[in-house]
Design a protein around this motif. Structure first.
Motif, short mmCIF file in Angstrom:
data_model
loop_
_atom_site.label_atom_id
_atom_site.label_comp_id
_atom_site.label_asym_id
_atom_site.label_seq_id
_atom_site.Cartn_x
_atom_site.Cartn_y
_atom_site.Cartn_z
N MET A 1 33.45 -36.42 -17.41
CA MET A 1 34.89 -36.16 -17.65
C MET A 1 34.97 -34.47 -17.31
N THR A 2 35.98 -34.06 -16.68
CA THR A 2 36.38 -33.07 -16.31
C THR A 2 37.06 -32.15 -17.27
N ILE A 3 36.58 -31.12 -17.94
CA ILE A 3 37.52 -30.04 -18.80
C ILE A 3 38.47 -29.41 -18.07
N PRO A 4 39.72 -29.28 -18.21
CA PRO A 4 40.60 -28.52 -17.43
C PRO A 4 40.12 -27.04 -17.80
N SER A 5 40.68 -26.24 -16.86
CA SER A 5 40.47 -24.66 -17.04
C SER A 5 41.41 -24.14 -17.89
N THR A 6 41.17 -23.22 -18.83
CA THR A 6 42.25 -22.64 -19.65
C THR A 6 42.78 -21.31 -18.96
N ASN A 7 42.13 -20.89 -18.04
CA ASN A 7 42.35 -19.69 -17.07
C ASN A 7 43.57 -20.01 -16.36
N PRO A 8 44.56 -19.05 -16.25
CA PRO A 8 45.81 -19.13 -15.27
C PRO A 8 45.39 -19.50 -14.13
N ARG A 9 46.35 -19.94 -13.44
CA ARG A 9 46.17 -20.18 -11.91
C ARG A 9 46.89 -19.10 -11.10
N ILE A 10 46.05 -18.44 -10.16
CA ILE A 10 46.39 -17.30 -9.32
C ILE A 10 46.71 -17.51 -8.08
N ALA A 11 47.68 -16.88 -7.76
CA ALA A 11 48.29 -16.73 -6.21
C ALA A 11 47.81 -15.23 -5.81
N ILE A 12 47.10 -15.21 -4.82
CA ILE A 12 46.80 -14.02 -4.13
C ILE A 12 46.99 -13.67 -2.77
N ALA A 13 47.44 -12.82 -2.33
CA ALA A 13 47.85 -12.35 -0.86
C ALA A 13 47.62 -10.90 -0.67
N SER A 14 47.53 -10.54 0.66
CA SER A 14 47.36 -8.92 1.12
C SER A 14 47.98 -9.09 2.69
N ASP A 15 48.34 -8.11 2.89
CA ASP A 15 48.24 -7.55 4.28
C ASP A 15 46.98 -7.01 4.81
N HIS A 16 47.03 -6.60 6.13
CA HIS A 16 45.63 -6.35 6.82
C HIS A 16 45.03 -5.19 6.08
N ALA A 17 45.78 -3.99 5.38
CA ALA A 17 45.36 -2.96 4.56
C ALA A 17 44.69 -3.19 3.57
N GLY A 18 45.22 -4.54 2.71
CA GLY A 18 44.75 -4.71 1.55
C GLY A 18 43.47 -5.70 1.72
N PHE A 19 43.23 -6.61 2.85
CA PHE A 19 42.56 -7.68 2.96
C PHE A 19 41.04 -7.48 2.35
N SER A 20 40.38 -6.44 2.62
CA SER A 20 39.09 -6.32 1.86
C SER A 20 39.06 -6.33 0.41
N VAL A 21 40.07 -5.78 -0.09
CA VAL A 21 39.99 -5.64 -1.66
C VAL A 21 40.57 -7.00 -2.10
N LYS A 22 41.51 -7.51 -1.46
CA LYS A 22 41.91 -9.01 -1.70
C LYS A 22 40.62 -9.93 -1.73
N GLU A 23 39.72 -9.75 -0.54
CA GLU A 23 38.75 -10.61 -0.58
C GLU A 23 37.76 -10.52 -1.68
N THR A 24 37.31 -9.16 -2.15
CA THR A 24 36.55 -8.96 -3.04
C THR A 24 37.19 -9.35 -4.46
N ILE A 25 38.68 -9.33 -4.68
CA ILE A 25 39.26 -10.07 -5.87
C ILE A 25 38.92 -11.37 -5.95
N ARG A 26 39.40 -11.98 -4.83
CA ARG A 26 39.44 -13.52 -4.54
C ARG A 26 37.89 -14.18 -4.97
N LYS A 27 36.91 -13.49 -4.39
CA LYS A 27 35.59 -13.98 -4.68
C LYS A 27 35.18 -13.79 -6.21
N TYR A 28 35.63 -12.69 -6.72
CA TYR A 28 35.24 -12.57 -8.07
C TYR A 28 36.23 -13.86 -9.02
#
Length: 161
Positions: A1-28
């Protein structure tokens, strides 16, 4: 049985200048068990931040995601673009204090960050605070309601044109 996450669902995006930080956040976020919708970009090749701010905003307002994170070079442009989507309250944060107050006082639903302003590590700390801070309501609700009224008035006036 899968227990649903209580964490909020997150949408994330960036332009080229924010790409590196976005990737760091996404991975975290993924490693911490959040459901993440990465709306791009996928490289440091030049793109236009309004497209990505709009995408995050629309995803949050449509309730496909609970909260959004948008990153461009300074965080300013992408927050302006996201805030053009009715129902979005995107807040630009530069430190833990502003990330916390964005949620507590403004009930912000999109966190905007500057990839050329904050480090990946600082961004993760701000995201942690943003995602775990509750809206206080109370005296702040009157102000959030006024923002919503401005949006409704603008939509009504636009419909008349």
């Amino acid at each position: 049985m899968t227990i649903p996450s209580t964490n909020p669902r997150i949408a994330i995006a960036s332009d080229h200048a924010g790409f590196s930080v976005k990737e760091t956040i996404r991975k975290y976020l993924e490693s911490a068990g959040y459901a993440v919708s990465d709306l791009g970009t996928s490289s440091e090749e030049s793109v236009d931040y309004p497209d990505y701010g709009k995408a995050v905003g629309e995803r949050v307002v449509s309730k496909q995601s609970d909260l959004g994170i948008a990153v461009c070079g300074t965080g300013m442009g992408i927050s302006i673009a996201a805030n053009k989507v009715p129902g979005v309250r995107a807040a630009l944060a530069h430190d833990l204090h502003t990330a916390r107050l964005a949620r507590e006082h403004n009930d912000a639903n999109v966190l905007a960050l500057g990839g050329r302003v904050v480090s990946g590590e600082a961004a993760i700390r701000m995201v942690q605070v943003f995602l775990t801070t509750a809206y206080l309501g109370g005296r702040h609700q009157r102000r959030v309601d006024k923002i919503t009224a401005i949006e409704k008035q603008e939509r009504a006036e636009a419909a008349k044109r």
